[in-house]
Scaffold this motif. Sequence first.
Motif, mmCIF file in Angstrom:
data_model
loop_
_atom_site.group_PDB
_atom_site.id
_atom_site.type_symbol
_atom_site.label_atom_id
_atom_site.label_comp_id
_atom_site.label_asym_id
_atom_site.label_seq_id
_atom_site.Cartn_x
_atom_site.Cartn_y
_atom_site.Cartn_z
ATOM 1 N N TYR A 144 0.857 -1.259 -0.050
ATOM 2 C CA TYR A 144 0.000 -0.190 -0.093
ATOM 3 C C TYR A 144 1.005 1.185 0.011
ATOM 4 O O TYR A 144 2.010 1.359 0.891
ATOM 5 C CB TYR A 144 -1.112 -0.072 1.257
ATOM 6 N N GLY A 145 0.457 2.268 -1.042
ATOM 7 C CA GLY A 145 1.150 3.441 -0.857
ATOM 8 C C GLY A 145 2.488 3.600 -1.361
ATOM 9 O O GLY A 145 3.194 4.484 -1.575
ATOM 10 N N GLN A 146 2.932 2.258 -2.320
ATOM 11 C CA GLN A 146 4.077 2.142 -2.738
ATOM 12 C C GLN A 146 3.984 2.650 -4.258
ATOM 13 O O GLN A 146 2.944 2.630 -4.909
ATOM 14 C CB GLN A 146 4.533 0.806 -2.707
ATOM 15 N N THR A 150 0.353 1.379 -7.317
ATOM 16 C CA THR A 150 -0.804 2.296 -7.377
ATOM 17 C C THR A 150 -2.297 1.760 -7.648
ATOM 18 O O THR A 150 -3.205 2.224 -6.837
ATOM 19 C CB THR A 150 -0.732 3.449 -8.585
ATOM 20 N N THR A 153 -3.109 0.215 -4.163
ATOM 21 C CA THR A 153 -3.592 1.236 -3.370
ATOM 22 C C THR A 153 -4.930 1.795 -3.579
ATOM 23 O O THR A 153 -5.630 1.835 -2.505
ATOM 24 C CB THR A 153 -2.519 2.494 -3.583
ATOM 25 N N TRP A 174 -2.220 -1.503 10.625
ATOM 26 C CA TRP A 174 -1.536 -0.229 9.732
ATOM 27 C C TRP A 174 -0.430 0.116 10.454
ATOM 28 O O TRP A 174 0.665 0.904 9.830
ATOM 29 C CB TRP A 174 -2.499 0.980 9.686
ATOM 30 N N SER A 177 2.439 -0.959 8.551
ATOM 31 C CA SER A 177 2.706 -0.695 7.305
ATOM 32 C C SER A 177 3.928 -0.091 6.830
ATOM 33 O O SER A 177 4.212 1.200 7.419
ATOM 34 C CB SER A 177 1.112 -0.138 6.768
ATOM 35 N N TYR A 179 3.871 2.099 4.436
ATOM 36 C CA TYR A 179 3.332 3.586 3.978
ATOM 37 C C TYR A 179 3.261 4.309 5.469
ATOM 38 O O TYR A 179 3.625 5.612 5.259
ATOM 39 C CB TYR A 179 2.007 3.458 3.489
ATOM 40 N N SER A 182 6.544 5.664 6.735
ATOM 41 C CA SER A 182 7.357 6.423 5.505
ATOM 42 C C SER A 182 7.040 7.735 5.927
ATOM 43 O O SER A 182 6.058 8.394 6.579
ATOM 44 C CB SER A 182 6.970 6.076 4.255
ATOM 45 N N GLU A 184 5.880 9.730 3.443
ATOM 46 C CA GLU A 184 4.937 10.099 2.847
ATOM 47 C C GLU A 184 3.397 10.056 3.529
ATOM 48 O O GLU A 184 2.522 10.743 3.171
ATOM 49 C CB GLU A 184 4.731 9.297 1.483
ATOM 50 N N ALA A 185 3.393 9.356 4.717
ATOM 51 C CA ALA A 185 2.179 9.314 5.517
ATOM 52 C C ALA A 185 1.857 10.726 6.179
ATOM 53 O O ALA A 185 0.754 10.917 6.746
ATOM 54 C CB ALA A 185 2.307 8.145 6.489
ATOM 55 N N PRO A 191 -4.457 5.124 6.785
ATOM 56 C CA PRO A 191 -4.708 5.862 5.462
ATOM 57 C C PRO A 191 -6.060 6.687 5.648
ATOM 58 O O PRO A 191 -7.084 6.327 6.592
ATOM 59 C CB PRO A 191 -5.079 4.831 4.522
#
Length: 263
Positions: A144-146, A150, A153, A174, A177, A179, A182, A184-185, A191
């Motif tokens: 997820y989120g890689q 896409t 995700t 989660w 995870s 994501y 990282s 980016e979260a 999420p």
Amino acid sequence: MCVFFAGPATMAHYKGQQDDWLTVYLKYLLFVFNFFFWVGGAGVMAVGVWTLVEKSGYLSILASSTFATSAYILIFAGTLVMVTGFLGFCAIIREQKSCLSTYFCLLLVIFLVELVAGVLAHMYYQKLSDELKQHLNRTLTENYGQPRATEITTSVDRLQQDFKCCGSNSSADWQHSAYILSQEAEGRRVPDSCCKTVVARCGQRAHPSNIYKVEGGCITKLEQFLADHLLLMGAVGIGVACLQICGMVLTCCLHRRLQLHFY
């Protein structure tokens, strides 16, 4: 007082009329069957198309392609049924033995195709739970989120919103995870698709009033959802396949009748 004795010619004529009526009855029975068969074909194709359209967003989450394969087989079989139905109407109206033979062969092929689709759906239903438990959590934590995932995700986001769930078994999944760990979260704990009302960065607050904390997580809901559709696909495939046995028997009887009539 007059006594009437039926001679051989009269008896032969009566028997000929009786044979003609049997042929007519068989034609009407086969015509009625063919109509329901054609409608059934449209239904089979509709179930296959509906399954793919309705589930297209979840297919990338599943490790196996059996679910999609069963749906494609049903679409192929349904299309073939509708084409065969038109051929059946022509064969019945024109009373051509060659057309009836072709019609019978196509019925047999469709019978086998739908039977395979039904069996595939049933077999996949048996291992659906194990696949989801092994694969879904790994998908959420690793993919997820890689950047190169896409599609996954998008599928997971749609899954969580459609079923109002968060995480594989719970929202706690989660925490591990890639994501969420990282940059980016941006501080999210889950999420944004876990939120009851999705807004930017709503996943930063993992409170039951804000996110879905459903017992059993997404696995339970997705498993039940796919299981229901697989059972429907299997039931439709096997049900129409069994109905076709009646059609093959009627076709053989009419073919035999026409053979006796012409010879």
